[in-house]
Design a protein around this motif. Structure first.
Motif, PDB file in Angstrom:
ATOM      1  N   GLU A  47      40.290  40.956  42.194  1.00 37.97           N
ATOM      2  CA  GLU A  47      40.121  42.396  42.394  1.00 37.97           C
ATOM      3  C   GLU A  47      39.973  43.051  41.031  1.00 37.97           C
ATOM      4  O   GLU A  47      40.823  42.880  40.166  1.00 37.97           O
ATOM      5  N   ARG A  48      38.873  43.754  40.868  1.00 41.65           N
ATOM      6  CA  ARG A  48      38.686  44.529  39.646  1.00 41.65           C
ATOM      7  C   ARG A  48      38.734  46.008  40.006  1.00 41.65           C
ATOM      8  O   ARG A  48      38.932  46.359  41.170  1.00 41.65           O
ATOM      9  N   ASP A  49      38.564  46.873  39.019  1.00 41.79           N
ATOM     10  CA  ASP A  49      38.668  48.309  39.277  1.00 41.79           C
ATOM     11  C   ASP A  49      37.618  48.816  40.265  1.00 41.79           C
ATOM     12  O   ASP A  49      37.914  49.653  41.105  1.00 41.79           O
ATOM     13  N   ASP A  50      36.377  48.308  40.150  1.00 41.14           N
ATOM     14  CA  ASP A  50      35.286  48.837  40.964  1.00 41.14           C
ATOM     15  C   ASP A  50      34.740  47.874  42.001  1.00 41.14           C
ATOM     16  O   ASP A  50      33.923  48.260  42.834  1.00 41.14           O
ATOM     17  N   ASP A  51      35.145  46.604  41.934  1.00 40.33           N
ATOM     18  CA  ASP A  51      34.558  45.631  42.851  1.00 40.33           C
ATOM     19  C   ASP A  51      35.481  44.436  43.060  1.00 40.33           C
ATOM     20  O   ASP A  51      36.483  44.283  42.381  1.00 40.33           O
ATOM     21  N   LEU A  52      35.097  43.630  44.041  1.00 39.66           N
ATOM     22  CA  LEU A  52      35.806  42.396  44.363  1.00 39.66           C
ATOM     23  C   LEU A  52      34.868  41.237  44.054  1.00 39.66           C
ATOM     24  O   LEU A  52      33.695  41.262  44.439  1.00 39.66           O
ATOM     25  N   LEU A  53      35.367  40.235  43.355  1.00 37.67           N
ATOM     26  CA  LEU A  53      34.595  39.034  43.048  1.00 37.67           C
ATOM     27  C   LEU A  53      35.084  37.897  43.934  1.00 37.67           C
ATOM     28  O   LEU A  53      36.283  37.711  44.100  1.00 37.67           O
ATOM     29  N   ILE A  54      34.144  37.134  44.482  1.00 36.22           N
ATOM     30  CA  ILE A  54      34.478  35.955  45.275  1.00 36.22           C
ATOM     31  C   ILE A  54      33.608  34.811  44.776  1.00 36.22           C
ATOM     32  O   ILE A  54      32.389  34.944  44.702  1.00 36.22           O
ATOM     33  N   ARG A  55      34.251  33.705  44.401  1.00 38.97           N
ATOM     34  CA  ARG A  55      33.479  32.550  43.940  1.00 38.97           C
ATOM     35  C   ARG A  55      33.794  31.349  44.827  1.00 38.97           C
ATOM     36  O   ARG A  55      34.866  31.247  45.410  1.00 38.97           O
ATOM     37  N   LYS A  56      32.819  30.443  44.894  1.00 39.78           N
ATOM     38  CA  LYS A  56      33.006  29.208  45.645  1.00 39.78           C
ATOM     39  C   LYS A  56      31.973  28.205  45.179  1.00 39.78           C
ATOM     40  O   LYS A  56      31.016  28.541  44.502  1.00 39.78           O
ATOM     41  N   ARG A 102      27.304  26.375  42.991  1.00 41.07           N
ATOM     42  CA  ARG A 102      28.281  27.438  42.803  1.00 41.07           C
ATOM     43  C   ARG A 102      27.669  28.783  43.153  1.00 41.07           C
ATOM     44  O   ARG A 102      26.469  28.991  42.998  1.00 41.07           O
ATOM     45  N   SER A 103      28.513  29.688  43.628  1.00 45.32           N
ATOM     46  CA  SER A 103      28.055  31.044  43.892  1.00 45.32           C
ATOM     47  C   SER A 103      29.175  32.024  43.593  1.00 45.32           C
ATOM     48  O   SER A 103      30.358  31.684  43.661  1.00 45.32           O
TER      49      SER A 103
END
Length: 163
Positions: free
Chosen positions: A81-90, A95-96
């Motif tokens: 969780e960042r201030d302006d967005d959510l990052l999801i990696r897999k 990789r994405s």
């Protein structure tokens, strides 16, 4: 080379990991779907013809491959969780990373099937206006999934309101 960053490893992000119980949740369906042909192939190879060892061998190889690969795949899943967005990696080989701005979220689902509930897991699914967004975080403990759902929903509402 020490300061190099990749598109999948931003330098200022602390990744949260999913539960290792997700390995079991992913391997049980694979073991069932691949184990049945293995058993049938072995029984037919013993009782009918040795040619049926091929019927047993191919799904056995895929099952072994799954047993080796799935733990690595689960370890590769992360969210931040960042201030302006959510990052999801897999992803291990392919990789994405999905970046979901809070202002683009329309709603957040929490799902858990029977096996997930038995293992104490849930999945958070993010819905945006884009059909192609694959924003989901599987393998979360239910309390973390509920916390994340509430937090993302409130951040999304705040961004939509322009706060």
């Amino acid at each position: 080379m020490a300061n190099m960053t990749s598109p999948f490893e931003p330098h200022d992000v602390n990744w949260n990991r999913v539960s290792p119980r997700l390995v079991t949740a992913m391997l049980v369906p694979a073991a069932i779907s691949l184990g049945i042909p293995v058993v049938v192939g072995v029984v037919l190879a013993v009782t009918v013809s040795p040619w049926f060892w091929f019927l047993a061998g191919v799904p056995a190889i895929f099952l072994l491959w799954s047993i080796l690969l799935v733990p690595r795949q689960v370890r590769a899943i992360g969210y931040a969780e960042r201030d302006d967005d959510l990052l999801i990696r897999k992803g291990v080989m392919f990789r994405s990373m999905v970046v979901v701005p809070y202002g683009r979220m329309q709603y957040v689902d929490v799902e858990a099937g029977p096996l997930d509930r038995k293992l104490g897991l849930a999945k958070v699914q993010l819905h945006t206006a884009s059909v192609g967004t694959d924003a989901q975080i599987p393998g979360l403990p239910p309390d973390e999934a509920a916390r994340l759902r509430d937090r993302l929903a409130s951040r999304g509402e705040a961004r939509l309101a322009g706060l």
